[in-house]
Structure formats: C-alpha cells, structure tokens
Scaffold this motif. Structure first.
Motif, short mmCIF file in Angstrom:
data_model
loop_
_atom_site.label_atom_id
_atom_site.label_comp_id
_atom_site.label_asym_id
_atom_site.label_seq_id
_atom_site.Cartn_x
_atom_site.Cartn_y
_atom_site.Cartn_z
N MET A 22 -7.37 0.55 10.45
CA MET A 22 -6.71 2.53 10.86
C MET A 22 -7.07 2.86 9.29
SD MET A 22 -3.10 0.71 11.90
CE MET A 22 -2.68 1.88 13.20
N LYS A 23 -7.21 4.59 10.09
CA LYS A 23 -7.42 5.43 8.97
C LYS A 23 -6.00 6.16 8.21
CE LYS A 23 -11.55 7.03 10.26
NZ LYS A 23 -13.11 8.15 10.14
N VAL A 24 -6.12 6.55 7.69
CA VAL A 24 -5.07 6.68 6.19
C VAL A 24 -5.38 7.79 5.27
CG1 VAL A 24 -2.28 6.24 5.32
CG2 VAL A 24 -3.81 4.56 6.32
N THR A 25 -4.51 8.80 5.72
CA THR A 25 -4.54 10.09 4.34
C THR A 25 -3.02 9.62 4.03
OG1 THR A 25 -6.01 11.29 5.64
CG2 THR A 25 -4.54 12.67 4.32
N ILE A 26 -3.28 10.28 2.40
CA ILE A 26 -2.42 10.02 2.03
C ILE A 26 -2.25 11.62 0.35
CG2 ILE A 26 -0.26 9.17 -0.63
CD1 ILE A 26 -1.54 6.36 1.00
N PHE A 27 -1.43 12.83 0.78
CA PHE A 27 -0.92 13.32 0.16
C PHE A 27 -0.57 13.09 -1.04
CE2 PHE A 27 -2.01 15.12 3.86
CZ PHE A 27 -3.05 16.25 3.17
N GLY A 28 -0.77 13.80 -2.23
CA GLY A 28 -0.17 13.09 -3.60
C GLY A 28 -1.17 11.75 -4.18
N CYS A 29 -1.69 12.31 -5.04
CA CYS A 29 -2.65 11.41 -6.18
C CYS A 29 -1.90 10.62 -7.48
CB CYS A 29 -3.60 11.30 -6.49
SG CYS A 29 -4.56 11.50 -5.17
N GLY A 30 -0.15 10.71 -7.14
CA GLY A 30 0.84 10.42 -7.66
C GLY A 30 1.14 8.86 -7.25
N TYR A 31 2.13 8.21 -8.37
CA TYR A 31 2.78 7.07 -8.28
C TYR A 31 2.67 6.23 -7.12
CZ TYR A 31 4.89 3.39 -9.94
OH TYR A 31 5.40 1.96 -10.34
N VAL A 32 2.98 6.93 -6.51
CA VAL A 32 3.24 6.44 -5.68
C VAL A 32 2.54 5.86 -4.32
CG1 VAL A 32 5.46 6.73 -3.31
CG2 VAL A 32 6.24 6.65 -4.98
N GLY A 33 1.85 7.48 -4.20
CA GLY A 33 0.76 8.08 -3.74
C GLY A 33 -0.61 6.78 -3.91
N LEU A 34 -0.48 6.62 -5.51
CA LEU A 34 -1.99 5.59 -5.46
C LEU A 34 -1.95 4.37 -4.93
CD1 LEU A 34 -3.27 7.03 -9.27
CD2 LEU A 34 -4.48 7.48 -6.98
N VAL A 35 -0.18 4.12 -5.82
CA VAL A 35 0.23 2.90 -5.10
C VAL A 35 -0.02 2.49 -3.68
CG1 VAL A 35 1.53 0.81 -5.26
CG2 VAL A 35 1.41 2.24 -6.80
N THR A 36 0.27 3.43 -3.29
CA THR A 36 0.37 3.24 -1.32
C THR A 36 -0.98 2.87 -0.93
OG1 THR A 36 2.69 4.51 -0.89
CG2 THR A 36 1.44 4.04 1.10
N GLY A 37 -1.79 4.13 -1.48
CA GLY A 37 -3.58 4.01 -1.16
C GLY A 37 -4.23 2.74 -1.10
N ALA A 38 -4.39 2.29 -1.99
CA ALA A 38 -4.10 1.34 -2.77
C ALA A 38 -4.23 -0.31 -1.94
CB ALA A 38 -4.23 1.46 -3.97
N CYS A 39 -3.18 -0.11 -1.51
CA CYS A 39 -2.37 -1.35 -1.06
C CYS A 39 -3.00 -1.20 0.24
CB CYS A 39 -0.87 -1.41 -1.01
SG CYS A 39 -0.35 -1.88 -2.98
N PHE A 40 -2.77 -0.34 1.05
CA PHE A 40 -3.65 0.30 2.53
C PHE A 40 -4.78 -0.29 2.16
CE2 PHE A 40 0.33 2.95 4.05
CZ PHE A 40 0.99 1.57 5.07
N ALA A 41 -6.01 0.33 1.23
CA ALA A 41 -6.73 -0.18 1.36
C ALA A 41 -7.30 -1.86 1.49
CB ALA A 41 -7.45 0.80 0.53
N GLU A 42 -6.97 -2.26 0.09
CA GLU A 42 -6.83 -3.84 0.02
C GLU A 42 -6.67 -4.27 0.86
OE1 GLU A 42 -8.00 -4.71 -2.75
OE2 GLU A 42 -7.19 -7.00 -3.16
N VAL A 43 -6.39 -3.94 2.43
CA VAL A 43 -5.83 -4.91 3.37
C VAL A 43 -6.78 -4.77 5.10
CG1 VAL A 43 -3.89 -5.85 2.93
CG2 VAL A 43 -3.83 -3.70 4.65
#
Ligand code: UDX
Length: 451
Positions: free
Chosen positions: A1-22
C-alpha cells in the motif's frame, strides 16, 4: 500500500520505516530541507535502536523515500499520516499549528480519495478541525473529492520504538466511517498477528485514549514518588513497599519505580495538555494537577538532599552527575530531571562535572559554555575533584561500578542515587553516605561518614 507520512521526526521516521519494512511504499515529507537532505544521504537524525538499519535497508530497496515536495507527497499515498509535533503553547495546551498546516497542504493538493490519519498526540476534537481544514482547501479549489479522517495514536516508547511498532500491544483506531476501518485493518495486518490487537472506536475516544494512557502512567509514577517521600519520613523503604504492592496483580510491577521524576517529550506535555483540555471543557482535573505538581517537586529532590547533606558548604562544591538523558536508551533531554538539577546546582554556586553515554551533545546545545558546568567523556573522569556523585539516569553501564575507585576519586564518599539502583547496605559497608529515593534508613548517614 502507499503511505505518505508528514513529519520526519521521531514518530514519523519510526512509523515510516516500519511500514516500509513490511512491504509498503512509504514517502516521508518534511518542511525542513536540511533534514530531508540528511535522510536522503542515509543519515538518521535521531538515536533510536534499530532505526538506522531499517531506514538504510528500506531506502536501498526503494520502499522508503524522503521529500520536501508537498504535491508529490499528497499524490503518493492513499494514507496521509500526520506525524508532526504538537508542542505546548504558553498555557500548556497542545499547539495544533503544524497539524493544521499539514491538513491544509493535503486539501490543497488532493485529487482523489485519501485517508487522513492523525498520528500526532492531539486534543480531543482535532480530527474535526483537520476535516474542516482539508474541506476548506478543497472548497477554495472548487474540487470535490472524498476523504476520511482517522485517529490512530502511537504508543511508542523512546529507545524501544521500533520494537513497540513491530509488536504492538494494541493498535487503536478511531474512525467514524466503516470503510476506513477496513483500510486500516489491511495496513496493519502485518502487525496484527496471532491475536486481535486492533481496538476500534469512535474518533474522540481514540483521541482521549492516548492522553488517558500517558496520564495513567504518569499518575502511577507520581503516586510512587509521593509514597517514596512519605516512606523516607516514616523510616520505611519504598523498594520493599514497591515489591509488596506490585505483587498484587491488580497493581502490577510495571511503572511503579520511584525516582527523581519523570521527563521526556510525552508525559509532562500530555498531562498538562489534558489538564488544559479539561479546564476548557469546564472540568477541574485535580488529580492531573497533582500528578504534575508532585513531579515538578520530585525533579528537585536530589537538590534538596544535597542541600541537606552539604548545608552551607554547597556553594563551591563539585558534584559528579551520571546520566543526563530523561531515561536510559535515548539521547533525549527534554524535561529531563538532570537539567533541573544542573540549573539548581549552578544557581547555588556549586559546580557540575557530568557524563552521559548518549546525551552529551544535547546537553552541550542546551547549556552552551555555562560557567561551572563541565561535560567529561567518561564516568570516572566526572568524579575527579568532585565532592559527591549523583546517579540521575540509570544507564546499564552505571549499575555495577567500581565503588572502591569511586571512593578514591571522590573528595567525599557520598552518593545520591536518583533511581534506587545501588544497595544501601553495600555502600554503607564501603564507607559511603548514601541517599536514595524513599529509602527510610538511607537518609541516616552511616557513622564515620563526613558530615
Ligand atoms: C511514554 C509512553 O510510555 C509511551 O507509550 C508514549 O507513546 C510516549 O510516552 P517515553 O516518553 O519514551 O514513552 O518514556 P517512558 O519509558 O514511558 O518513561 C517516561 C519517564 O518515566 C522517564 O523519565 C522514566 O524515567 C520515568 N519512569 C518510568 C519512572 O520514573 N518510573 C517508572 O516506573 C517508569
């Protein structure tokens, strides 16, 4: 699925990296061009175990990318996640400026159905304001496309954020529309294995859930700190009491560790924001005010012990501080008890030699070249010329130090243990004066220790 995340701070980076990982395709967007440039060069701007590997692996695989371009960001994801900061404004309420900026950006560029997901910790009612902001932009553009707004708060602990994301205890989804629940279920399916972890509710309840969870945890800590202060005055040992009450499964062992106060980016901010939310709703949240007040005082508890120990000798004394981050495993010093202690000691004319495994840079940025504060590269160097040692943050490397070496290096054998890590009997046997938090007998100096 395609996900956009606004904010490359703590929450944004962890969320983005983990969604990409799967296996999802994730685009993270930030207004800070320098940050995006660093990320694109493979530099992860925060310290979080496991995160750097995830970012490198997934950018290399083409599943994770970073941009400053809002049009590209909105075009990319079916899910538009808002993970920007909600800093406290002057009265402690959460400042929604960044969240609403993102909402407007989404509305300004959207040309097909989108699920707007609030990940930031936002006051109850924010989803409505996000919906209005998106709709206003669409209206301004004369565009008619559908969208939904969902509240999906994170419960990540710093230092364990990747693990928490990958193996969540619960996935809270607040949605007022069943079609978004189905989409969120699909997105979270890789993390929702073995048993059902999704807790579906209405948007407002989800918004409050995040605050209630943090406020409950903060309450447990302030409660224990109050008990510790009481134990100290009554000659009881809070560490015994902790085990005594923790063994009751209704109470539990977790989050009942007394100490020199809680810090971090969440508890202090969220307790205050919830109190403000209550006030705005015409309710006086007395317990929350007390939780906050107990914690404010608790951050001064080591200072009070030092004042009691050194008396009018405190000005001119040098204290060694071990641990400066708000908790172990992070370089974050936001609302850290160490900062209150440093300020208090400097204000009283004492000097500080401090060491932390990760947070030195953050402390250097915060205090600059402050007179009387010296940051040293190793724990034992902090002790050189010091008149006492304070353990402020319980990093593992401080757990079993060489006490004989400590005694030799210190001008005066005294330890202020802000996390009750050391054994008072052992330290007394080694000739130290020991001050713990709420350990009744520890306030009595062993015979022979310097007055
Ligand atoms: C917290 C929540 O745990 C997390 O779910 C939420 O999403 C964000 O806020 P975090 O701020 O990373 O996470 O720190 P946490 O590990 O919860 O600790 C917070 C503070 O409480 C630290 O300063 C810690 O030292 C203190 N603490 C914790 C205690 O003093 N005693 C305890 O028993 C537990």
């Amino acid at each position: 699925m395609k996900v956009t995340i606004f904010g490359c701070g703590y929450v944004g980076l962890v969320t983005g990296a983990c969604f990409a990982e799967v296996g999802n395709e994730v685009l993270c967007v930030d207004v800070d061009a320098a940050r995006v440039e660093r990320l694109n060069a493979g530099e992860v701007p925060i310290f979080e175990p496991g995160l750097e590997d995830l970012v490198h692996r997934n950018t290399a695989a083409g599943r994770l990318a970073f941009t400053t371009d809002p049009a590209e960001a909105v075009a990319h994801g079916l899910f538009q996640m808002i993970a920007v900061g909600t800093p406290p404004d002057e009265d402690g309420s959460a400042d929604l400026r960044h969240v609403l900026d993102v909402a407007r950006t989404i509305g300004a560029h959207m040309d097909g159905y989108r699920v707007v997901v609030d990940k930031s910790t936002v006051p109850v009612g924010t989803a409505d304001r996000v919906r209005e902001a998106v709709a206003a932009e669409l209206h301004r553009r004369g565009v008619q496309v559908e969208f939904d707004v969902v509240c999906n708060p994170e419960f990540l602990k710093e230092g364990e954020a990747v693990e928490d994301f990958m193996k969540p205890e619960r996935i809270v989804v607040g949605a007022d529309n069943p079609r978004t629940v189905e989409l969120l279920k699909l997105l979270y399916a890789p993390f929702n294995r073995n048993h059902e972890r999704m807790v579906i509710m209405d948007v407002r309840s989800a918004e409050l859930t995040k605050y209630a969870a943090n406020a409950m945890l903060a309450t447990k800590i302030s409660f224990m700190n109050e008990m510790a202060n009481l134990a100290e005055r009554l000659g009881a040992d809070i560490e015994k009491v902790r085990v005594g009450i923790g063994s009751d499964s209704r109470i539990g062992y977790a989050f009942i560790y007394p100490g020199c106060g809680y810090g971090g980016s969440c508890f202090p901010k969220d307790v205050k924001a919830l109190e403000r939310m209550a006030a705005a709703a015409g309710y006086e949240a007395r317990l929350l005010a007390a939780v906050e007040d107990v914690n404010r005082r608790q951050k001064e508890v080591l200072l009070r012990k030092m004042e009691a120990h050194y008396g009018d000798r405190l000005p001119g004394r040098t204290l060694a501080l071990w641990g400066l981050s708000f908790k172990p495993g992070t370089d974050d010093i936001r609302e850290a008890p160490s900062c209150v202690l440093i300020e208090g000691l400097l204000a009283r004319g004492a000097r500080v030699r401090a060491y932390d495994p990760k947070a030195m840079e953050a402390v250097r940025r915060r205090f600059g070249d402050r007179d009387g504060l010296e940051l040293v590269p190793s724990p034992y160097e902090a002790l050189e010329g010091a008149d006492g040692l304070a353990l402020v943050t319980e990093w593992k490397e401080f757990r079993s130090p060489d006490f004989d070496r400590i005694r030799e290096l210190l001008g005066e054998p005294v330890i202020f243990d802000g996390r009750n890590v050391y054994d008072p009997d052992l330290l007394a046997a080694k000739g130290f004066a020991y001050y713990g938090i709420g350990r009744g007998r520890s306030v009595h100096r062993p015979a022979g220790a310097a007055a």
